[in-house]
Design a protein around this motif. Structure first.
Motif, short mmCIF file in Angstrom:
data_model
loop_
_atom_site.label_atom_id
_atom_site.label_comp_id
_atom_site.label_asym_id
_atom_site.label_seq_id
_atom_site.Cartn_x
_atom_site.Cartn_y
_atom_site.Cartn_z
N ALA A 85 -0.88 -38.43 0.51
CA ALA A 85 -1.74 -37.86 -0.55
C ALA A 85 -2.75 -38.46 -1.32
O ALA A 85 -3.36 -39.31 -0.09
CB ALA A 85 -0.84 -38.55 -1.95
N VAL A 86 -3.56 -37.50 -2.13
CA VAL A 86 -5.01 -38.04 -2.53
C VAL A 86 -4.91 -37.73 -3.53
O VAL A 86 -4.31 -37.03 -4.39
CB VAL A 86 -5.81 -36.75 -1.55
CG1 VAL A 86 -6.65 -37.31 -2.03
CG2 VAL A 86 -6.29 -36.79 -0.08
N ILE A 87 -5.47 -38.93 -4.53
CA ILE A 87 -4.89 -38.99 -5.75
C ILE A 87 -6.18 -39.46 -6.58
O ILE A 87 -7.45 -39.78 -6.19
CB ILE A 87 -4.37 -40.16 -6.35
CG1 ILE A 87 -2.83 -39.82 -6.00
CG2 ILE A 87 -4.22 -40.58 -7.94
CD1 ILE A 87 -1.90 -41.29 -5.87
N VAL A 88 -6.45 -38.36 -7.83
CA VAL A 88 -7.88 -38.66 -8.28
C VAL A 88 -7.42 -39.39 -8.96
O VAL A 88 -6.65 -38.47 -10.78
CB VAL A 88 -8.43 -36.91 -8.49
CG1 VAL A 88 -9.20 -37.35 -9.80
CG2 VAL A 88 -9.24 -36.40 -7.14
N PRO A 89 -8.08 -40.54 -9.65
CA PRO A 89 -7.16 -41.36 -10.83
C PRO A 89 -7.94 -40.60 -12.29
O PRO A 89 -8.79 -39.94 -12.39
CB PRO A 89 -7.63 -42.46 -10.56
CG PRO A 89 -9.36 -42.46 -10.51
CD PRO A 89 -8.62 -41.24 -9.43
N SER A 90 -6.96 -41.27 -13.28
CA SER A 90 -7.33 -41.14 -14.68
C SER A 90 -9.61 -41.85 -15.29
O SER A 90 -9.77 -42.95 -13.84
CB SER A 90 -7.10 -42.42 -15.97
OG SER A 90 -6.92 -42.97 -15.33
N GLY A 91 -9.68 -41.37 -16.17
CA GLY A 91 -10.80 -42.60 -16.96
C GLY A 91 -12.55 -41.85 -16.14
O GLY A 91 -12.42 -40.47 -16.11
N MET A 92 -13.32 -42.52 -15.97
CA MET A 92 -14.74 -42.69 -15.26
C MET A 92 -14.95 -42.33 -13.80
O MET A 92 -16.19 -41.17 -13.92
CB MET A 92 -15.48 -43.51 -16.30
CG MET A 92 -15.48 -43.28 -17.94
SD MET A 92 -16.29 -41.72 -18.60
CE MET A 92 -17.60 -41.57 -17.48
N VAL A 93 -14.24 -42.44 -13.34
CA VAL A 93 -13.86 -42.67 -12.26
C VAL A 93 -14.62 -40.68 -11.54
O VAL A 93 -15.48 -41.30 -11.11
CB VAL A 93 -13.09 -42.50 -11.14
CG1 VAL A 93 -12.96 -42.22 -9.66
CG2 VAL A 93 -12.58 -44.23 -11.20
N SER A 94 -13.65 -39.90 -12.18
CA SER A 94 -13.97 -38.58 -11.20
C SER A 94 -15.07 -38.19 -12.12
O SER A 94 -16.47 -37.30 -11.14
CB SER A 94 -13.49 -37.95 -11.79
OG SER A 94 -13.41 -37.48 -13.09
N ARG A 115 -11.49 -29.99 0.17
CA ARG A 115 -11.06 -29.39 1.30
C ARG A 115 -9.36 -30.37 1.10
O ARG A 115 -8.34 -29.65 2.10
CB ARG A 115 -10.84 -30.13 2.63
CG ARG A 115 -12.86 -30.39 2.58
CD ARG A 115 -13.69 -30.61 3.19
NE ARG A 115 -12.91 -31.30 4.39
CZ ARG A 115 -12.88 -32.12 5.49
NH1 ARG A 115 -13.81 -33.50 4.33
NH2 ARG A 115 -12.66 -32.44 6.17
N ALA A 116 -8.86 -31.07 0.23
CA ALA A 116 -7.87 -31.71 0.25
C ALA A 116 -6.82 -30.75 -0.57
O ALA A 116 -5.19 -30.45 0.24
CB ALA A 116 -7.28 -32.86 -0.68
N PHE A 117 -6.98 -29.39 -1.03
CA PHE A 117 -6.19 -28.78 -1.77
C PHE A 117 -5.70 -27.49 -0.64
O PHE A 117 -5.25 -26.84 -0.49
CB PHE A 117 -7.20 -28.17 -2.78
CG PHE A 117 -6.84 -28.91 -4.63
CD1 PHE A 117 -5.96 -28.19 -5.27
CD2 PHE A 117 -7.29 -29.37 -4.45
CE1 PHE A 117 -5.08 -28.69 -6.53
CE2 PHE A 117 -6.67 -30.60 -5.69
CZ PHE A 117 -5.50 -29.69 -6.17
N GLU A 118 -7.27 -27.29 0.57
CA GLU A 118 -6.63 -26.55 1.49
C GLU A 118 -5.71 -26.94 2.91
O GLU A 118 -5.14 -25.99 3.49
CB GLU A 118 -8.43 -26.27 2.06
CG GLU A 118 -8.85 -25.74 1.27
CD GLU A 118 -10.59 -25.45 1.35
OE1 GLU A 118 -10.56 -26.27 2.65
OE2 GLU A 118 -11.10 -24.74 1.79
N GLN A 119 -4.98 -28.06 2.58
CA GLN A 119 -4.03 -29.00 3.51
C GLN A 119 -3.01 -28.93 2.88
O GLN A 119 -2.34 -29.40 1.63
CB GLN A 119 -5.48 -30.16 4.12
CG GLN A 119 -6.38 -30.33 4.09
CD GLN A 119 -6.55 -29.97 5.90
OE1 GLN A 119 -4.93 -29.43 6.10
NE2 GLN A 119 -7.19 -28.99 6.17
N PRO A 120 -2.28 -27.83 3.09
CA PRO A 120 -0.51 -27.81 2.35
C PRO A 120 -0.12 -29.41 2.04
O PRO A 120 0.48 -29.38 2.06
CB PRO A 120 0.16 -26.27 2.63
CG PRO A 120 -1.09 -26.15 3.97
CD PRO A 120 -1.88 -26.83 3.46
N SER A 121 -0.07 -30.04 3.41
CA SER A 121 1.35 -30.80 3.64
C SER A 121 0.09 -32.25 2.84
O SER A 121 1.05 -33.17 2.77
CB SER A 121 0.52 -31.83 5.22
OG SER A 121 -1.18 -31.56 5.56
#
Length: 206
Positions: A85-94, A115-121
């Motif tokens: 899994a790849v997680i994009v967290p909350s707040g100002m990080v992104s 690139r993560a979205f291109e990997q269904p696994s």
């Protein structure tokens, strides 16, 4: 913060990546750090290191320091697929991670998530203001059901996503979204359940 001791659990041998930068929301990040480890998973906090070996960031609420030593830059597709899994967290990080020196070139973090979205696994987890990072790659969520912070509803709709008024939303079997950092426990629970089910379906293989 000291190293956490992993225990054997249903996610032993599983790797989870969480993006990190300054102004991170401490209750959320510290929860991921412990909650996923409680299930046996390795949690890797990835950032843009700008050529350094480590960078110490500070949190938004209490300015708690957090030292990151791992980068998402230069990871091969094979290395990317090693994360469950790849997680994009909350707040100002992104918002901080979406900075690019050349506006005609994707920010390294946006390129990594694309690139993560291109990997269904790879299970993708986006919560709260994490959608800021996807603003330059709207095709990743176009036509998909998501929830986000109330302030970003217009943004995700303009990106072509379908907003769903729920604390946590699962779209397909590879995208989990959460409303705010205050819902991190519900968001993490959904991610854990999916990864445990996937592992069981694979016969327990890491």
């Amino acid at each position: 913060m000291g190293d956490l001791v992993l225990r054997e659990g249903p996610l032993t041998g599983t790797k989870i990546a969480v993006l990190i930068e300054s102004d991170y929301y401490e209750p959320e990040i510290h929860y991921y750090q412990r909650r996923f480890a409680e299930e046996g998973a390795e949690v890797h906090f990835l950032t843009r290191l700008w050529g350094q070996d480590a960078i110490t960031f500070t949190g938004h609420e209490w300015r708690v320091p957090f030292t990151a030593t791992e980068s998402f830059e230069g990871l091969s597709d094979e290395e990317l697929r090693s994360y469950a899994a790849v997680i994009v967290p909350s707040g100002m990080v992104s918002d901080r991670l979406r900075y690019t020196e050349d506006v005609e070139v994707l920010a390294p973090a946006a390129e990594f998530v694309k690139r993560a979205f291109e990997q269904p696994s790879v299970l993708k987890g986006i919560i709260c203001h994490g959608f800021w990072l996807l603003a330059t790659v709207p095709e990743t969520i176009r036509g998909r059901k998501v929830v986000c912070h109330n302030n970003l509803v217009g943004d995700v709709r303009n990106m072509g996503a379908e907003y769903v008024d729920s604390d946590v939303v699962l779209d397909g079997d590879d995208l989990v979204t959460g409303r705010t950092g205050q819902h991190a426990h519900l968001f993490a629970r959904q991610i854990i359940d999916i990864l445990v089910d996937r592992k069981a379906a694979q016969g327990g293989a890491a």
